[in-house]
Design a protein around this motif. Structure first.
Motif, PDB file in Angstrom:
ATOM      1  N   TYR A 134      -8.277  -9.381   5.440  1.00  0.00           N
ATOM      2  CA  TYR A 134      -7.968  -8.010   5.111  1.00  0.00           C
ATOM      3  C   TYR A 134      -8.004  -7.771   3.670  1.00  0.00           C
ATOM      4  CZ  TYR A 134      -5.522  -9.244   9.599  1.00  0.00           C
ATOM      5  OH  TYR A 134      -5.256  -9.737  10.917  1.00  0.00           O
ATOM      6  N   PHE A 135      -9.122  -8.230   2.988  1.00  0.00           N
ATOM      7  CA  PHE A 135      -9.200  -8.066   1.653  1.00  0.00           C
ATOM      8  C   PHE A 135      -9.568  -6.651   1.289  1.00  0.00           C
ATOM      9  CE2 PHE A 135     -11.195 -12.227   1.667  1.00  0.00           C
ATOM     10  CZ  PHE A 135     -10.183 -12.914   1.886  1.00  0.00           C
ATOM     11  N   ASP A 136     -10.048  -5.564   2.153  1.00  0.00           N
ATOM     12  CA  ASP A 136     -10.301  -4.268   1.948  1.00  0.00           C
ATOM     13  C   ASP A 136      -9.322  -3.512   2.291  1.00  0.00           C
ATOM     14  OD1 ASP A 136     -10.971  -4.664   4.749  1.00  0.00           O
ATOM     15  OD2 ASP A 136     -12.921  -3.637   4.528  1.00  0.00           O
ATOM     16  N   SER A 137      -8.181  -3.918   2.769  1.00  0.00           N
ATOM     17  CA  SER A 137      -6.958  -3.106   3.103  1.00  0.00           C
ATOM     18  C   SER A 137      -6.548  -2.388   2.078  1.00  0.00           C
ATOM     19  CB  SER A 137      -5.855  -3.868   3.669  1.00  0.00           C
ATOM     20  OG  SER A 137      -4.845  -3.215   3.523  1.00  0.00           O
ATOM     21  N   PRO A 138      -6.212  -1.119   2.123  1.00  0.00           N
ATOM     22  CA  PRO A 138      -5.646  -0.024   0.848  1.00  0.00           C
ATOM     23  C   PRO A 138      -4.729  -0.636   0.174  1.00  0.00           C
ATOM     24  CG  PRO A 138      -6.036   1.258   2.890  1.00  0.00           C
ATOM     25  CD  PRO A 138      -6.105  -0.294   3.379  1.00  0.00           C
ATOM     26  N   ALA A 139      -3.687  -1.375   0.811  1.00  0.00           N
ATOM     27  CA  ALA A 139      -2.618  -1.902   0.203  1.00  0.00           C
ATOM     28  C   ALA A 139      -3.191  -3.291  -0.827  1.00  0.00           C
ATOM     29  CB  ALA A 139      -1.664  -2.553   1.000  1.00  0.00           C
ATOM     30  N   VAL A 140      -4.170  -4.174  -0.394  1.00  0.00           N
ATOM     31  CA  VAL A 140      -4.671  -4.865  -1.136  1.00  0.00           C
ATOM     32  C   VAL A 140      -5.442  -4.582  -2.385  1.00  0.00           C
ATOM     33  CG1 VAL A 140      -6.313  -6.973  -1.004  1.00  0.00           C
ATOM     34  CG2 VAL A 140      -4.781  -6.546   1.054  1.00  0.00           C
ATOM     35  N   ILE A 141      -6.024  -3.291  -1.889  1.00  0.00           N
ATOM     36  CA  ILE A 141      -6.860  -2.857  -3.333  1.00  0.00           C
ATOM     37  C   ILE A 141      -5.950  -2.411  -4.173  1.00  0.00           C
ATOM     38  CG2 ILE A 141      -8.142  -0.879  -3.918  1.00  0.00           C
ATOM     39  CD1 ILE A 141      -9.648  -1.122  -1.094  1.00  0.00           C
ATOM     40  N   GLU A 142      -4.802  -1.748  -3.953  1.00  0.00           N
ATOM     41  CA  GLU A 142      -3.554  -1.301  -4.731  1.00  0.00           C
ATOM     42  C   GLU A 142      -3.176  -2.334  -5.413  1.00  0.00           C
ATOM     43  OE1 GLU A 142       0.232   0.267  -3.410  1.00  0.00           O
ATOM     44  OE2 GLU A 142      -0.857   1.901  -3.518  1.00  0.00           O
ATOM     45  N   ALA A 143      -3.011  -3.607  -4.769  1.00  0.00           N
ATOM     46  CA  ALA A 143      -2.374  -4.762  -5.503  1.00  0.00           C
ATOM     47  C   ALA A 143      -3.247  -5.185  -6.760  1.00  0.00           C
ATOM     48  CB  ALA A 143      -2.050  -5.904  -4.506  1.00  0.00           C
ATOM     49  N   LEU A 144      -4.514  -5.201  -6.159  1.00  0.00           N
ATOM     50  CA  LEU A 144      -5.475  -5.609  -7.274  1.00  0.00           C
ATOM     51  C   LEU A 144      -5.646  -4.838  -8.436  1.00  0.00           C
ATOM     52  CD1 LEU A 144      -7.460  -7.871  -8.463  1.00  0.00           C
ATOM     53  CD2 LEU A 144      -9.238  -6.999  -6.944  1.00  0.00           C
ATOM     54  N   GLN A 145      -5.468  -3.581  -8.344  1.00  0.00           N
ATOM     55  CA  GLN A 145      -5.425  -2.442  -9.356  1.00  0.00           C
ATOM     56  C   GLN A 145      -4.120  -2.763 -10.146  1.00  0.00           C
ATOM     57  OE1 GLN A 145      -7.992   0.128  -9.932  1.00  0.00           O
ATOM     58  NE2 GLN A 145      -6.664  -0.036 -11.587  1.00  0.00           N
ATOM     59  N   PHE A 146      -3.192  -2.909  -9.422  1.00  0.00           N
ATOM     60  CA  PHE A 146      -1.856  -3.078 -10.248  1.00  0.00           C
ATOM     61  C   PHE A 146      -1.981  -4.500 -11.262  1.00  0.00           C
ATOM     62  CE2 PHE A 146       2.251  -5.587 -10.772  1.00  0.00           C
ATOM     63  CZ  PHE A 146       2.990  -4.487 -11.721  1.00  0.00           C
ATOM     64  N   TRP A 147      -2.615  -5.364 -10.733  1.00  0.00           N
ATOM     65  CA  TRP A 147      -2.916  -6.853 -11.451  1.00  0.00           C
ATOM     66  C   TRP A 147      -3.692  -6.298 -12.773  1.00  0.00           C
ATOM     67  CZ3 TRP A 147      -4.798 -11.976  -9.013  1.00  0.00           C
ATOM     68  CH2 TRP A 147      -4.507 -12.867  -9.999  1.00  0.00           C
ATOM     69  N   ARG A 148      -4.724  -5.676 -12.481  1.00  0.00           N
ATOM     70  CA  ARG A 148      -5.810  -5.318 -13.517  1.00  0.00           C
ATOM     71  C   ARG A 148      -5.016  -4.177 -14.448  1.00  0.00           C
ATOM     72  NH1 ARG A 148     -11.636  -2.629 -12.601  1.00  0.00           N
ATOM     73  NH2 ARG A 148     -11.926  -1.681 -14.849  1.00  0.00           N
ATOM     74  N   ASP A 149      -4.280  -3.092 -14.222  1.00  0.00           N
ATOM     75  CA  ASP A 149      -3.445  -2.517 -14.806  1.00  0.00           C
ATOM     76  C   ASP A 149      -2.717  -3.276 -15.980  1.00  0.00           C
ATOM     77  OD1 ASP A 149      -5.014  -0.234 -14.000  1.00  0.00           O
ATOM     78  OD2 ASP A 149      -3.370   0.497 -12.656  1.00  0.00           O
ATOM     79  N   LEU A 150      -1.914  -4.005 -15.437  1.00  0.00           N
ATOM     80  CA  LEU A 150      -1.010  -4.994 -16.374  1.00  0.00           C
ATOM     81  C   LEU A 150      -1.790  -5.065 -17.741  1.00  0.00           C
ATOM     82  CD1 LEU A 150       0.590  -7.549 -14.181  1.00  0.00           C
ATOM     83  CD2 LEU A 150       1.619  -5.410 -14.792  1.00  0.00           C
ATOM     84  N   GLY A 151      -2.979  -5.463 -17.577  1.00  0.00           N
ATOM     85  CA  GLY A 151      -3.514  -5.751 -19.045  1.00  0.00           C
ATOM     86  C   GLY A 151      -4.382  -4.401 -19.603  1.00  0.00           C
ATOM     87  N   SER A 152      -5.070  -3.907 -18.626  1.00  0.00           N
ATOM     88  CA  SER A 152      -6.234  -2.999 -19.148  1.00  0.00           C
ATOM     89  C   SER A 152      -5.373  -1.616 -19.476  1.00  0.00           C
ATOM     90  CB  SER A 152      -7.376  -2.608 -18.017  1.00  0.00           C
ATOM     91  OG  SER A 152      -6.621  -2.086 -16.557  1.00  0.00           O
ATOM     92  N   LYS A 153      -4.472  -1.355 -18.703  1.00  0.00           N
ATOM     93  CA  LYS A 153      -3.553  -0.104 -18.825  1.00  0.00           C
ATOM     94  C   LYS A 153      -2.161  -0.146 -19.563  1.00  0.00           C
ATOM     95  CE  LYS A 153      -1.415   3.776 -16.136  1.00  0.00           C
ATOM     96  NZ  LYS A 153      -1.392   4.243 -14.690  1.00  0.00           N
ATOM     97  N   HIS A 154      -1.408  -0.967 -19.137  1.00  0.00           N
ATOM     98  CA  HIS A 154       0.017  -1.161 -19.525  1.00  0.00           C
ATOM     99  C   HIS A 154       0.101  -2.125 -20.843  1.00  0.00           C
ATOM    100  CE1 HIS A 154       1.417   0.916 -16.129  1.00  0.00           C
ATOM    101  NE2 HIS A 154       1.020   0.038 -15.258  1.00  0.00           N
ATOM    102  N   LYS A 155      -0.802  -2.909 -21.058  1.00  0.00           N
ATOM    103  CA  LYS A 155      -1.091  -3.675 -22.208  1.00  0.00           C
ATOM    104  C   LYS A 155       0.060  -4.855 -22.295  1.00  0.00           C
ATOM    105  CE  LYS A 155      -4.593  -1.051 -23.524  1.00  0.00           C
ATOM    106  NZ  LYS A 155      -6.169  -1.607 -23.267  1.00  0.00           N
ATOM    107  N   ILE A 156       0.559  -5.234 -21.269  1.00  0.00           N
ATOM    108  CA  ILE A 156       1.569  -6.047 -21.438  1.00  0.00           C
ATOM    109  C   ILE A 156       1.147  -7.585 -21.145  1.00  0.00           C
ATOM    110  CG2 ILE A 156       3.396  -4.487 -21.001  1.00  0.00           C
ATOM    111  CD1 ILE A 156       3.548  -5.791 -18.056  1.00  0.00           C
ATOM    112  N   MET A 157      -0.221  -7.576 -20.726  1.00  0.00           N
ATOM    113  CA  MET A 157      -0.778  -9.089 -20.403  1.00  0.00           C
ATOM    114  C   MET A 157      -2.106  -9.070 -20.964  1.00  0.00           C
ATOM    115  SD  MET A 157      -1.231 -10.565 -16.703  1.00  0.00           S
ATOM    116  CE  MET A 157      -2.750  -9.434 -16.185  1.00  0.00           C
ATOM    117  N   PRO A 158      -2.842 -10.099 -21.590  1.00  0.00           N
ATOM    118  CA  PRO A 158      -4.049 -10.102 -22.007  1.00  0.00           C
ATOM    119  C   PRO A 158      -4.970  -9.837 -20.824  1.00  0.00           C
ATOM    120  CG  PRO A 158      -3.044 -12.175 -22.750  1.00  0.00           C
ATOM    121  CD  PRO A 158      -2.159 -11.453 -21.559  1.00  0.00           C
TER     122      PRO A 158
END
Length: 335
Positions: A134-158
Motif C-alpha cells: 500500500y505504498f501509494d496510500s494517502p496516509a503513507v505519502i503523508e508519512a513520507l512528507q512528514f519525514w522529509r519535512d523534519l529536515g527540509s521544512k522544520h530544520k530539526i534534522m539534517p
C-alpha cells in the motif's frame, strides 16, 4: 537465525519446514503459542508457523536528558506526538549545527523506520499474505512528507540521508538529542553514554506505532530427522524464559515471551532499569515488519523511494507511486 522478513522467500524457494510439521508432542504444540503474538506476525502465514522469534526488537526513541535540561525542557517528558516532536526538536537544535533535535536513519533499513511512521499514521505497508502493498496510500505519502519535512521544512534534522551505521555514535557524541533506533542498541547506549538518557515509545500521529524487527529461527528442509530434533532442542533452549531473559539483559533485544519477563532476573533488571521494558510494552502498538514475496526487490523499491524523497530528487507522492507500481508488477502473480 535469519531475518524474520525472509519468510516468504524461504517458503517460495522450498527451503524451510513449517514448525507445525516438526513438533511432535502436545507440549511442543503448546510451545508454539507461547510467544508474544505480535512477534509471530512475521513468523506465520497460510495458517502455519515458519519462524520462531529470537533476536527481536521494536524501534524506540532514545533521548539525551541533559540536552533536554539545557534547552529548558522537562527531561521526563519526551515528545508523544509528531507535533510535540517538531516543537521539542526546534528547541533542541543548535544554530551552529553542533546538535540536531532528532535523527531518524535513512540508510541500512529505511523501510523499517518508515514502517513506524506509516503505522503511526494508521496505515500498514502490506497485507498479511505477503502479496499486496500500500505504498501509494494517502496516509503513507503523508508519512513520507512528514519525514522529509523534519529536515527540509522544520530544520530539526539534517536534510538528505542519515547513516544507520554512525547514528548511535552521533547520539553518544551529542550530535543529536533524539534518535530513533533499534532496542538492540539499548545495552551499548547504557554502557557508553556519558550523559543521562531516556528511552521512550515512538511518538504518535493518529496512533502510536512501530514495526517489529530482527531475526527468527528456521528449520531447513535439507536436514535429517535427527538434525531436526537437535535443532528443536537448540531452539527451545535459546528461546526458553531464562535464556531469553539473559539475552535481553545483555543486548537490549526483547524477551520473546511473557515468561521471560516473569523470570526473577529480568523482573529485577527491569525494576532497576525500566527502559528495558519499553520495547516490550510498545508491542501493543506494533505491526509486522515489511515482508512480501519478492521481498528484496519490493523492499528496494520502497527504500529507493524513501531516499529519493528525502534527498529532494522526487516528491514523496511521485516516489511512492513509482514504488507501488513496481511492487504491483512483482506481486500480482502471487494472488
Amino acid at each position: 537465525v535469519m531475518f524474520s522478513i525472509d519468510i516468504y522467500e524461504l517458503i517460495e524457494q522450498g527451503a524451510i519446514l513449517a514448525f507445525d510439521d516438526v513438533v511432535e508432542t502436545p507440549e511442543e504444540k503448546t510451545w508454539l503459542d507461547s510467544f508474544y503474538p505480535t512477534l509471530m506476525e512475521n513468523g506465520r502465514t497460510a495458517g502455519k508457523t515458519w519462524g520462531i522469534p529470537f533476536q527481536r526488537s521494536t524501534i524506540v526513541m532514545y533521548y539525551n536528558k541533559d540536552a533536554f535540561k539545557a534547552a529548558g525542557l522537562d527531561p521526563d517528558k519526551p515528545p508523544e506526538t509528531w507535533e510535540q516532536l517538531v516543537t521539542v526538536g526546534k528547541k533542541l537544535t543548535k544554530a551552529d549545527g553542533s546538535q540536531w533535535g532528532v535523527m531518524i536513519p535513512s540508510t541500512g533499513y529505511p523501510y523499517w523506520m518508515f514502517g513506524a511512521l506509516t503505522m503511526q499514521n494508521d496505515q500498514v505497508l502490506m497485507n498479511d499474505a505477503g502479496n499486496e502493498t500500500y505504498f501509494d496510500s494517502p496516509a503513507v505519502i503523508e508519512a513520507l512528507q512528514f519525514w522529509r519535512d523534519l529536515g527540509s521544512k522544520h530544520k530539526i534534522m539534517p536534510s538528505g540521508t542519515i547513516e544507520w551505521g554512525t547514528l548511535r555514535q552521533n547520539f553518544l557524541e551529542g550530535k543529536t538529542a533524539i534518535m530513533w533506533h533499534s532496542t538492540g542498541n539499548l545495552t551499548i547506549v547504557k554502557k557508553k553514554a556519558k550523559f543521562d538518557f531516556g528511552v521512550a515509545m515512538l511518538p504518535a500521529s493518529k496512533r502510536r506505532g512501530t514495526p517489529t524487527g530482527g531475526g527468527n529461527f528456521y528449520i531447513f528442509k535439507k536436514t535429517s530427522s535427527s538434525e531436526r530434533k537437535a535443532a528443536m532442542r537448540l531452539i527451545r533452549f535459546m528461546t526458553s524464559p531464562e535464556r531469553s531473559a539473559e539475552w535481553s539483559m545483555k543486548t537490549g533485544y526483547m524477551g520473546v515471551s511473557q515468561a521471560a519477563y516473569d523470570t526473577s532476573k529480568l523482573k529485577e533488571y527491569v525494576k532497576g532499569f525500566p527502559y528495558a521494558a519499553v520495547a516490550r510494552d510498545q508491542l501493543k502498538y506494533a505491526t509486522a515488519e515489511l515482508a512480501t514475496y519478492q521481498t528484496g526487490r519490493v523492499r528496494k523499491a520502497l527504500d529507493d523511494a524513501i531516499q529519493a524523497a528525502l534527498t529532494g530528487t522526487k516528491t514523496p507522492e511521485a516516489a511512492l507511486k513509482e514504488a507501488q507500481a513496481l511492487s504491483e508488477r512483482l506481486l500480482k502473480q502471487y494472488r
